[in-house]
Motif scaffolding. Structure first.
Motif, short mmCIF file in Angstrom:
data_model
loop_
_atom_site.label_atom_id
_atom_site.label_comp_id
_atom_site.label_asym_id
_atom_site.label_seq_id
_atom_site.Cartn_x
_atom_site.Cartn_y
_atom_site.Cartn_z
N ILE A 372 0.11 -46.63 1.30
CA ILE A 372 -0.81 -46.46 0.18
C ILE A 372 0.02 -46.14 -1.07
CG2 ILE A 372 -2.78 -45.15 -0.70
CD1 ILE A 372 -3.52 -44.65 2.28
N PRO A 373 -0.08 -46.98 -2.11
CA PRO A 373 0.75 -46.76 -3.31
C PRO A 373 0.45 -45.40 -3.96
CG PRO A 373 -0.24 -48.95 -3.36
CD PRO A 373 -0.87 -48.20 -2.22
N GLU A 374 1.44 -44.88 -4.68
CA GLU A 374 1.36 -43.51 -5.18
C GLU A 374 0.10 -43.23 -5.99
OE1 GLU A 374 4.78 -42.04 -7.28
OE2 GLU A 374 3.81 -40.10 -7.61
N ARG A 375 -0.20 -44.11 -6.93
CA ARG A 375 -1.35 -43.87 -7.81
C ARG A 375 -2.65 -43.75 -7.00
NH1 ARG A 375 -3.28 -44.62 -13.21
NH2 ARG A 375 -5.40 -45.35 -12.99
N GLU A 376 -2.78 -44.67 -6.05
CA GLU A 376 -3.97 -44.68 -5.21
C GLU A 376 -4.00 -43.45 -4.30
OE1 GLU A 376 -5.64 -47.85 -2.05
OE2 GLU A 376 -4.28 -48.65 -3.56
N ALA A 377 -2.84 -43.10 -3.77
CA ALA A 377 -2.76 -41.95 -2.88
C ALA A 377 -3.14 -40.66 -3.62
CB ALA A 377 -1.35 -41.83 -2.31
N ARG A 378 -2.63 -40.53 -4.84
CA ARG A 378 -2.98 -39.35 -5.65
C ARG A 378 -4.47 -39.29 -5.89
NH1 ARG A 378 0.56 -36.28 -8.35
NH2 ARG A 378 2.73 -36.90 -8.12
N SER A 379 -5.01 -40.43 -6.26
CA SER A 379 -6.43 -40.46 -6.56
C SER A 379 -7.27 -40.13 -5.32
CB SER A 379 -6.75 -41.80 -7.20
OG SER A 379 -8.00 -42.23 -6.87
N MET A 380 -6.82 -40.61 -4.14
CA MET A 380 -7.53 -40.27 -2.90
C MET A 380 -7.54 -38.76 -2.67
SD MET A 380 -6.30 -42.89 0.11
CE MET A 380 -7.30 -42.34 1.50
N LEU A 381 -6.39 -38.14 -2.93
CA LEU A 381 -6.26 -36.70 -2.66
C LEU A 381 -7.08 -35.88 -3.66
CD1 LEU A 381 -2.46 -36.59 -1.81
CD2 LEU A 381 -4.37 -36.28 -0.21
N VAL A 382 -7.08 -36.32 -4.91
CA VAL A 382 -7.86 -35.59 -5.92
C VAL A 382 -9.35 -35.73 -5.61
CG1 VAL A 382 -8.43 -35.40 -8.36
CG2 VAL A 382 -6.09 -35.90 -7.68
N GLN A 383 -9.75 -36.95 -5.30
CA GLN A 383 -11.15 -37.17 -4.94
C GLN A 383 -11.58 -36.31 -3.76
OE1 GLN A 383 -12.48 -41.19 -3.99
NE2 GLN A 383 -11.11 -41.87 -5.59
N ALA A 384 -10.72 -36.29 -2.74
CA ALA A 384 -11.06 -35.53 -1.53
C ALA A 384 -11.24 -34.06 -1.89
CB ALA A 384 -9.95 -35.68 -0.50
N PHE A 385 -10.39 -33.59 -2.77
CA PHE A 385 -10.42 -32.18 -3.16
C PHE A 385 -11.76 -31.82 -3.82
CE2 PHE A 385 -9.60 -29.13 -6.65
CZ PHE A 385 -9.14 -28.05 -5.91
N VAL A 386 -12.24 -32.66 -4.72
CA VAL A 386 -13.48 -32.30 -5.41
C VAL A 386 -14.73 -32.75 -4.66
CG1 VAL A 386 -12.59 -32.03 -7.73
CG2 VAL A 386 -13.25 -34.28 -6.98
N GLN A 387 -14.63 -33.88 -3.96
CA GLN A 387 -15.84 -34.38 -3.31
C GLN A 387 -16.32 -33.49 -2.18
OE1 GLN A 387 -14.91 -38.47 -2.45
NE2 GLN A 387 -15.51 -39.17 -4.48
N GLU A 388 -15.41 -32.69 -1.64
CA GLU A 388 -15.81 -31.74 -0.58
C GLU A 388 -16.96 -30.85 -1.03
OE1 GLU A 388 -12.93 -29.98 2.65
OE2 GLU A 388 -12.04 -29.79 0.66
N VAL A 389 -17.01 -30.59 -2.34
CA VAL A 389 -18.04 -29.72 -2.88
C VAL A 389 -19.44 -30.27 -2.61
CG1 VAL A 389 -18.99 -28.84 -5.06
CG2 VAL A 389 -16.54 -28.80 -4.66
N PHE A 390 -19.57 -31.59 -2.68
CA PHE A 390 -20.89 -32.19 -2.50
C PHE A 390 -21.09 -32.80 -1.11
CE2 PHE A 390 -20.17 -32.91 -7.24
CZ PHE A 390 -20.89 -31.79 -7.62
N ASP A 391 -20.10 -32.58 -0.22
CA ASP A 391 -20.11 -33.18 1.11
C ASP A 391 -21.39 -32.94 1.89
OD1 ASP A 391 -18.01 -34.75 1.50
OD2 ASP A 391 -16.83 -33.38 2.74
#
Lengths: 414, 251
Positions: A372-391
């Motif tokens: 997974i390319p760096e930009r996409e990987a970063r975005s996945m991790l950031v998304q995961a971090f915030v989306q947990e709130v609404f999980d």
């Protein structure tokens, strides 16, 4: 005592001049008097320590033109729904369109009863100075309202507008409310919205606040809640816009055994300053409160979270938890977190935690080692971090819509 | 498949050289075991090959099917067919295993100019591969590795390997933290993937793993260099006698 200011700033002068043109009332005069005497709060005022309003508000544009044009009404009408709803649309501080309300809900435009709290309640003071319109919404006792009621606030001019709403949920009622704020990009609008919310005994309410104003918008808002006995309240917050934002939530638990959940995501980019300040006042026994914020601060954004929990002597068996986790994605981004617990009861459980981190290198490498390319990987991790709130949102449509907004924001600020 | 020539690697933060002139050739279809005492550079080698930041190659080259991969980013190396099975697979909260797998597969396919898998095709592939490894679909809905047992984590690594179909698999102490049953499941998974087109570098402390994954060659790594190479009997020799005599011979 708060000190008298010696010289008013340009913004303060402009606010007072604008207020002089609003029809006078006792409340308005005393609010203006307080502004004249104290000025806007600075960092020396504890409640505004991280949001120095006096420095941050450079000017005040005067009231926005309230006459609406078809073109801007069309813009407001084109704002996509988060979930299908019965919508009340406010444009530049006036009600401009209303859908039929669901059974059990009444809404009527009203000249609001304004007011502000003791202390440095500058959002309330400014609201009292300027708010001449608002809506009064009542949900009948026991009504089980399926269709969400949406309050869509749009700003479409270089100016200021204030609204004061009151919302009453009768005993045993169930409802979903979407409080949304948008503005046309690039306009230095100035909005102030205060809502007084009464949640009756045994109610079940989900209140979503979604602030997606443009990058030059100033947004001040406040939600004042009285929570009845055995009520269940879920507050969701998403801040994804604005240049200067202060969102206050003040909750008084006045009935026993209510359950309160606050979950918020603050996305702070550009040069924006976003402040969420919550005050939970437990006045009766047995109230459970759970507060979770996840924040992403990038570019030159500055985020603030102030979380106050006050437990009165009578409020035994209170269980209150608060967590605020932040990802700082740039060297120039900043986040300030201030938890404050004031506990006068002896049999309570209260806890708070705040963390500020960067993306974990091990996580990033793991994803990249799988291709997974760096930009996409970063975005996945950031998304995961915030989306947990609404999980654990039950309404999947709402969760997906919020997730999509987060993804869009991250794409623009990644 | 792989040719490592005079490789020197230092860890940027510490500045010390860990790999010091390592040479190794792995042929197509070969399973090469690398054994060595603690601190010999086993993990550094696996990270340097897979392109982890902070592992600086100061000299030498690594040819993977004729291409020097040292200039490539970690994700580019993965897309070209290199796979690292982690000694300690990391837990990533909030990223569902299934979504991660799909993103990984389709990123690699995109990098190679291949069409992305459709969701049904992908699900079918996952079902087949996970069934063979005794991994439930329920587990795949959970966040990646979060709350997985040691055995589950290693099985999830093998699942990823099976799905991504790499050409070269680097297995970093895959046996660590596994009981004998889990070791068997993992080894069977690896053996099922062996073939003339796929090579393995199996890094381990113990001969135990090599009873299940029988290597074609065994190499002893010591102080950042291969000091002896041989067949699978070399592993048995090490198990019986330890590293001392081989180290003494090399000195």
């Amino acid at each position: 005592m708060l000190k008298r200011v010696e010289k008013l700033t340009q913004a303060e002068e402009a606010m007072l001049a604008a207020a002089a043109r609003v029809p006078a009332s006792a409340g308005r005069d005393s609010a203006a008097g307080l502004l004249r005497e104290r000025g806007l709060p600075t960092r020396r005022v504890e409640a505004w320590h991280y949001t120095d309003l006096r420095n941050l508000i450079k000017g005040f544009p005067g009231p926005v033109e309230s006459e609406s044009k078809p073109e801007v009404e069309a813009w407001l009408g084109s704002i996509t729904a988060i979930v299908p709803s019965a919508r009340l649309s406010f444009l530049n501080g006036r009600l401009v369109a209303e859908d039929a309300m669901p059974t059990g809900v009444t809404a009527k435009a009203a000249s609001p009863a304004t007011g502000f709290r003791d202390g440095p309640d500058m959002v309330g003071i400014l609201n009292t100075m300027f708010a001449t319109h608002g809506i009064e919404i009542a949900v009948a006792d026991g009504a089980q309202v399926e269709t969400p009621v949406e309050l869509l606030h749009g700003m479409a001019g270089e100016g200021a507008a204030a609204l004061r709403h009151s919302f009453r949920l009768g005993a045993g009622a169930k409802a979903v409310v979407l409080e949304r704020h948008v503005s046309r990009n690039g306009l230095a609008s100035h909005s102030n919205t205060v809502t007084d919310l009464e949640v009756g005994d045994g109610c079940e309410l989900l209140w979503l606040f979604a602030q997606e104003e443009g990058e030059a918008a100033t947004h001040l808002s406040q939600l004042n809640i009285r929570l009845g006995a055995d009520a269940k309240l879920t507050l969701l917050l998403l801040n994804a816009g604005g240049t200067l934002v202060r969102r206050e939530v003040d909750i008084v638990s006045s009935g026993e055994n209510s359950e309160l959940s606050i979950r918020g995501v603050n996305l702070i980019g550009g040069t924006s300053h976003i402040d969420v300040t919550t005050v939970l006042q437990h006045e009766v026994p047995g109230v459970t409160a759970n507060e979770l914020f996840r924040n992403v601060a990038t570019e030159r954004g500055h985020g603030v979270f102030q979380g106050q929990i006050r437990v009165a002597k009578e409020a035994q068996k209170t269980d209150a938890r608060m967590a605020c986790n932040t990802l700082l994605l740039s060297d120039e981004a900043e986040f300030s977190a201030k938890p404050e617990l004031e506990i006068f009861a002896d049999d309570v459980q209260c806890g708070h935690g705040a963390t500020v981190t960067d993306i974990v290198d091990e996580h990033l490498f793991y994803l990249r080692a799988r291709g997974i390319p760096e930009r996409e990987a970063r975005s996945m991790l950031v998304q995961a971090f915030v989306q947990e709130v609404f999980d654990d949102l039950e309404d999947e449509g709402m969760r997906d819509a919020l997730d999509a907004r987060i993804v869009t924001w991250l794409e623009h600020h990644g | 498949m792989l040719e490592i020539r005079n490789l020197h690697v230092r860890i940027e933060d510490e500045g010390t050289e860990i790999i010091r002139g390592l040479n190794l050739t792995v042929k197509d279809g070969e399973v090469a075991a690398i054994m060595g005492p603690n601190g010999s550079g086993k993990s550094t080698l696996s990270y340097a090959l897979s392109g982890r930041d902070g592992y600086e190659v100061t000299e030498g080259e690594v040819l993977f099917n004729g291409v020097n991969i040292l200039e490539m980013e970690a994700d580019e190396r993965a897309a070209s067919g290199l796979f690292l099975a982690f000694q300690y697979p990391v837990e990533i909260p909030g990223v569902a295993t299934m979504n991660f797998l799909k993103a990984a597969m389709n990123s690699q396919r995109k990098a190679r100019g291949e069409a992305a898998y459709s969701t049904p095709d992908f699900i079918r592939k996952v079902r087949e591969a996970s069934g063979r490894l005794g991994i439930s679909m329920e587990m795949l809905k959970r966040p990646l590795n979060v709350g997985f047992s040691g055995g589950e984590k290693k099985r999830a690594e093998i699942l990823q390997m099976a799905m991504l179909e790499p050409k070269l698999c680097i297995m970093d102490e895959t046996d660590s933290g596994l009981d004998i049953d889990a070791l068997k499941v993992v080894s069977d998974g690896v053996n099922a993937l062996r073939g003339p087109e796929r090579s393995f570098i199996v890094i381990t402390h113990y001969q135990r793993l090599l009873e299940h994954i029988v290597p074609d060659s065994v190499h002893v790594l010591y102080k950042g260099r291969i000091i002896q190479s041989g067949g699978k009997e070399l592993a048995q020799h090490l198990e019986a006698n330890g590293y001392a005599d081989i180290i003494a011979d090399a000195a």
